[in-house]
Enzyme design. Structure first.
Site, PDB file in Angstrom:
ATOM      1  N   CYS A  26       0.911  -1.062   0.285  1.00  0.00           N
ATOM      2  CA  CYS A  26       0.252  -0.092   0.124  1.00  0.00           C
ATOM      3  C   CYS A  26       0.949   1.346  -0.072  1.00  0.00           C
ATOM      4  O   CYS A  26       0.535   2.307  -0.541  1.00  0.00           O
ATOM      5  CB  CYS A  26      -0.773   0.119   1.089  1.00  0.00           C
ATOM      6  N   ASP A  52     -20.522  12.674 -14.929  1.00  0.00           N
ATOM      7  CA  ASP A  52     -22.216  12.461 -14.587  1.00  0.00           C
ATOM      8  C   ASP A  52     -22.162  11.614 -13.302  1.00  0.00           C
ATOM      9  O   ASP A  52     -23.470  11.321 -13.047  1.00  0.00           O
ATOM     10  CB  ASP A  52     -22.727  11.660 -15.808  1.00  0.00           C
TER      11      ASP A  52
HETATM   12  C1  BEZ Z   1       0.544  -4.707   1.923  1.00  0.00           C
HETATM   13  O1  BEZ Z   1       0.183  -3.557   1.580  1.00  0.00           O
HETATM   14  O2  BEZ Z   1       1.563  -4.802   1.617  1.00  0.00           O
HETATM   15  C2  BEZ Z   1      -0.082  -6.092   2.252  1.00  0.00           C
HETATM   16  C3  BEZ Z   1      -1.698  -5.673   2.902  1.00  0.00           C
HETATM   17  C4  BEZ Z   1      -2.583  -6.617   3.218  1.00  0.00           C
HETATM   18  C5  BEZ Z   1      -2.075  -7.945   2.773  1.00  0.00           C
HETATM   19  C6  BEZ Z   1      -0.874  -8.124   2.104  1.00  0.00           C
HETATM   20  C7  BEZ Z   1      -0.419  -7.081   1.858  1.00  0.00           C
END
Ligand code: BEZ
Length: 221
Positions: free
Chosen positions: A46, A138
């Site tokens: 992430c 929209d």
């Molecule tokens: C990550 O962002 O690295 C991750 C988050 C949840 C499960 C596996 C990876």
């Protein structure tokens, strides 16, 4: 079944975010929008995704697309995590250039069908998958992509699909496999030969096929 389908008006949800409480349609104004969800704050994949998104905000701006992320942690966590994200980009002290929705009660994640049943946190609760929603001016859903938590997204591909969505919203064309801006596009099947000739002054070339059917029509938009 929860979730939003292509063509649906995207829910005008209210949520707490890192820029305060928002009502989604007001946040979007008349722009295109992209909402991307994340399993959790302070996780490695992430963090790389948010850093990449932050690094290419000008590309989204150029296309008139407002960005917003979502994760199932609090605003306070999001604010702290954003500092890590920007530090990973080598931009310590610069704020994350788009807000993050705090879905700590998972209400939106359930409403939008974003939970990944294969990814469970230490309390036995499912995490959010990596969803991407592109919303048109929209307020209708134009594209959704769903990745599991273990697979990071390709933000170049997200820009590419936005280019395709914006082009095909304006012209009666469709973009072929691996298309990128500047490439030839396909004339959509519902257009007659006469309509295609009138609409595409750059000309239409039709590929001869064993079936004799004239459906593989290319033009330069
Ligand atoms: C990550 O962002 O690295 C991750 C988050 C949840 C499960 C596996 C990876």
């Amino acid at each position: 079944m929860p979730g939003v389908l292509l063509g649906d008006v995207f829910p005008n949800f209210e949520a707490e975010t890192t820029i305060g409480r928002i009502k989604f349609h007001n946040f979007l104004e008349d722009s295109w929008g992209i909402l991307f969800s994340h399993p959790r704050d302070f996780t490695p994949v992430c963090t790389t995704e948010l850093a990449c998104a932050a690094g290419i905000t000008d590309e989204f701006k150029k296309r008139g697309v407002k960005m917003i992320a979502l994760s199932i942690d609090s605003v306070e966590d999001h604010t702290n995590w954003s500092k890590d994200v920007m530090a990973f980009n080598g931009e310590t002290g610069t704020p994350l250039p788009f807000p993050i929705i705090a879905d700590d009660k998972r209400l939106l994640s359930v409403q939008l069908g974003m939970l990944d049943p294969d990814e469970i946190d230490k309390d036995g609760m499912p995490l959010t998958a990596r969803c991407v929603f592109v919303i048109g001016p929209d307020k209708k859903l134009k594209l959704s992509i769903l990745y599991p938590a273990t697979t990071g997204r390709n933000f170049d591909e997200l820009l590419r699909v936005i280019d395709s969505l914006q082009l095909t919203a304006q012209k009666k064309v469709a973009t072929p496999v691996n298309w990128k801006p500047g490439d030839k596009v396909m004339v959509i099947p519902s257009l007659s030969e006469a309509e295609a000739t009138a609409l595409f002054p750059n000309g239409v070339t039709c590929k001869e096929l064993p079936s004799g059917k004239k459906y593989l029509r290319f033009t330069q938009p």
